[in-house]
Design a protein around this motif. Structure first.
Motif, PDB file in Angstrom:
ATOM      1  N   ALA A   1       0.824  -1.208   0.000  1.00  0.00           N
ATOM      2  CA  ALA A   1       0.000   0.000   0.000  1.00  0.00           C
ATOM      3  C   ALA A   1       0.862   1.263   0.000  1.00  0.00           C
ATOM      4  O   ALA A   1       0.606   2.204   0.731  1.00  0.00           O
ATOM      5  CB  ALA A   1      -0.956  -0.011   1.190  1.00  0.00           C
ATOM      6  N   GLY A   2       1.911   1.250  -0.795  1.00  0.00           N
ATOM      7  CA  GLY A   2       2.777   2.414  -0.897  1.00  0.00           C
ATOM      8  C   GLY A   2       3.781   2.557   0.234  1.00  0.00           C
ATOM      9  O   GLY A   2       4.522   3.525   0.280  1.00  0.00           O
ATOM     10  N   ARG A   3       3.802   1.610   1.147  1.00  0.00           N
ATOM     11  CA  ARG A   3       4.743   1.639   2.264  1.00  0.00           C
ATOM     12  C   ARG A   3       5.663   0.433   2.155  1.00  0.00           C
ATOM     13  O   ARG A   3       5.211  -0.646   1.821  1.00  0.00           O
ATOM     14  CB  ARG A   3       3.997   1.612   3.587  1.00  0.00           C
ATOM     15  CG  ARG A   3       3.164   2.847   3.816  1.00  0.00           C
ATOM     16  CD  ARG A   3       2.251   2.637   5.019  1.00  0.00           C
ATOM     17  NE  ARG A   3       1.481   3.818   5.308  1.00  0.00           N
ATOM     18  CZ  ARG A   3       0.307   4.096   4.760  1.00  0.00           C
ATOM     19  NH1 ARG A   3      -0.230   3.275   3.897  1.00  0.00           N
ATOM     20  NH2 ARG A   3      -0.333   5.194   5.083  1.00  0.00           N
ATOM     21  N   SER A   4       6.917   0.619   2.449  1.00  0.00           N
ATOM     22  CA  SER A   4       7.848  -0.499   2.363  1.00  0.00           C
ATOM     23  C   SER A   4       8.145  -1.056   3.751  1.00  0.00           C
ATOM     24  O   SER A   4       8.060  -0.345   4.752  1.00  0.00           O
ATOM     25  CB  SER A   4       9.151  -0.059   1.693  1.00  0.00           C
ATOM     26  OG  SER A   4       9.838   0.853   2.524  1.00  0.00           O
ATOM     27  N   ILE A   5       8.454  -2.337   3.779  1.00  0.00           N
ATOM     28  CA  ILE A   5       8.937  -2.984   4.996  1.00  0.00           C
ATOM     29  C   ILE A   5      10.358  -3.408   4.726  1.00  0.00           C
ATOM     30  O   ILE A   5      10.635  -4.112   3.750  1.00  0.00           O
ATOM     31  CB  ILE A   5       8.089  -4.217   5.375  1.00  0.00           C
ATOM     32  CG1 ILE A   5       6.671  -3.813   5.705  1.00  0.00           C
ATOM     33  CG2 ILE A   5       8.722  -4.944   6.560  1.00  0.00           C
ATOM     34  CD1 ILE A   5       5.756  -4.980   6.033  1.00  0.00           C
ATOM     35  N   GLU A   6      11.267  -2.963   5.584  1.00  0.00           N
ATOM     36  CA  GLU A   6      12.669  -3.297   5.434  1.00  0.00           C
ATOM     37  C   GLU A   6      13.100  -4.108   6.648  1.00  0.00           C
ATOM     38  O   GLU A   6      12.709  -3.798   7.780  1.00  0.00           O
ATOM     39  CB  GLU A   6      13.504  -2.023   5.327  1.00  0.00           C
ATOM     40  CG  GLU A   6      13.103  -1.180   4.127  1.00  0.00           C
ATOM     41  CD  GLU A   6      13.735   0.199   4.133  1.00  0.00           C
ATOM     42  OE1 GLU A   6      14.719   0.413   4.865  1.00  0.00           O
ATOM     43  OE2 GLU A   6      13.228   1.071   3.411  1.00  0.00           O
ATOM     44  N   LEU A   7      13.883  -5.142   6.410  1.00  0.00           N
ATOM     45  CA  LEU A   7      14.339  -6.016   7.485  1.00  0.00           C
ATOM     46  C   LEU A   7      15.849  -5.968   7.601  1.00  0.00           C
ATOM     47  O   LEU A   7      16.553  -6.064   6.597  1.00  0.00           O
ATOM     48  CB  LEU A   7      13.896  -7.455   7.219  1.00  0.00           C
ATOM     49  CG  LEU A   7      12.402  -7.669   6.995  1.00  0.00           C
ATOM     50  CD1 LEU A   7      12.130  -9.111   6.597  1.00  0.00           C
ATOM     51  CD2 LEU A   7      11.622  -7.307   8.236  1.00  0.00           C
TER      52      LEU A   7
ATOM     53  N   ASN B   1       4.368   6.881   7.314  1.00  0.00           N
ATOM     54  CA  ASN B   1       4.235   7.727   6.131  1.00  0.00           C
ATOM     55  C   ASN B   1       4.616   6.932   4.891  1.00  0.00           C
ATOM     56  O   ASN B   1       3.908   6.959   3.896  1.00  0.00           O
ATOM     57  CB  ASN B   1       5.118   8.968   6.256  1.00  0.00           C
ATOM     58  CG  ASN B   1       4.617   9.900   7.341  1.00  0.00           C
ATOM     59  OD1 ASN B   1       3.415  10.112   7.486  1.00  0.00           O
ATOM     60  ND2 ASN B   1       5.526  10.429   8.129  1.00  0.00           N
ATOM     61  N   SER B   2       5.748   6.227   4.959  1.00  0.00           N
ATOM     62  CA  SER B   2       6.194   5.476   3.788  1.00  0.00           C
ATOM     63  C   SER B   2       6.981   4.218   4.129  1.00  0.00           C
ATOM     64  O   SER B   2       7.179   3.381   3.264  1.00  0.00           O
ATOM     65  CB  SER B   2       7.069   6.363   2.898  1.00  0.00           C
ATOM     66  OG  SER B   2       8.246   6.750   3.593  1.00  0.00           O
ATOM     67  N   ARG B   3       7.419   4.065   5.373  1.00  0.00           N
ATOM     68  CA  ARG B   3       8.402   3.017   5.647  1.00  0.00           C
ATOM     69  C   ARG B   3       8.228   2.419   7.038  1.00  0.00           C
ATOM     70  O   ARG B   3       8.016   3.133   8.010  1.00  0.00           O
ATOM     71  CB  ARG B   3       9.784   3.651   5.523  1.00  0.00           C
ATOM     72  CG  ARG B   3      10.930   2.777   5.800  1.00  0.00           C
ATOM     73  CD  ARG B   3      12.226   3.548   5.519  1.00  0.00           C
ATOM     74  NE  ARG B   3      13.314   2.828   6.129  1.00  0.00           N
ATOM     75  CZ  ARG B   3      14.252   3.362   6.873  1.00  0.00           C
ATOM     76  NH1 ARG B   3      14.261   4.658   7.108  1.00  0.00           N
ATOM     77  NH2 ARG B   3      15.198   2.627   7.388  1.00  0.00           N
ATOM     78  N   VAL B   4       8.328   1.097   7.109  1.00  0.00           N
ATOM     79  CA  VAL B   4       8.404   0.355   8.363  1.00  0.00           C
ATOM     80  C   VAL B   4       9.684  -0.470   8.283  1.00  0.00           C
ATOM     81  O   VAL B   4      10.008  -1.010   7.225  1.00  0.00           O
ATOM     82  CB  VAL B   4       7.190  -0.593   8.540  1.00  0.00           C
ATOM     83  CG1 VAL B   4       7.334  -1.444   9.791  1.00  0.00           C
ATOM     84  CG2 VAL B   4       5.896   0.205   8.577  1.00  0.00           C
TER      85      VAL B   4
END
Length: 140
Positions: A17-23, A54-57
């Motif tokens: 949904a326009g937000r990225s998940i970075e690990l 807003n855009s990133r987790v």
């Protein structure tokens, strides 16, 4: 037990949904709780992060003497410093939810000897400490 990293079948860094998940999680990290507990604790935190970001987790993990410390962070407004101690109480919400997700996380974590705390500091951050097999052996 090593816990594989899978988020709803998505690859690392994939947008939702326009937000990225970075690990940023080291390989071969062992925790002394069942995989189901790890998933049950982290899933609502990721959902909250996605809702408030807003855009990133991003999720980080590091091995410490007390266990595996995992942070779930987002670039949203974060926790109100005046309310940070109450965010795990049932009914407390900063959005349009019911305020039950974090309360369930806290109860589940406590029952599994997992520490969880919200940290105020400009962005959303929840720190979860999963016991490692070595930390349990030392405390027992």
């Amino acid at each position: 037990m090593a816990v594989p990293v899978v988020i709803s079948g998505r690859r690392r860094g994939q947008a939702i949904a326009g937000r990225s998940i970075e690990l940023a999680i080291p390989t071969n990290v062992d925790v002394a709780v069942a995989t189901e507990v790890v998933v049950a604790v982290l899933s609502p935190l990721l959902e909250n992060g996605l809702r408030h970001a807003n855009s990133r987790v991003w999720v980080t993990a590091r091995v410490q003497p007390q266990g595996v410390v995992t942070d779930v962070l987002d670039d949203g407004p974060g926790f109100d410093p005046a309310e940070v101690d109450r965010v795990f109480e049932a009914g407390v919400t900063s959005g349009n939810g019911h305020g039950l997700g974090l309360a369930v996380v806290k109860r589940l974590a406590a029952s599994a000897v997992v520490a969880v705390r919200a940290i105020a500091g400009g962005h959303g951050r929840v720190e979860v400490t999963f016991p490692s097999p070595g930390a349990l052996a030392q405390s027992g």
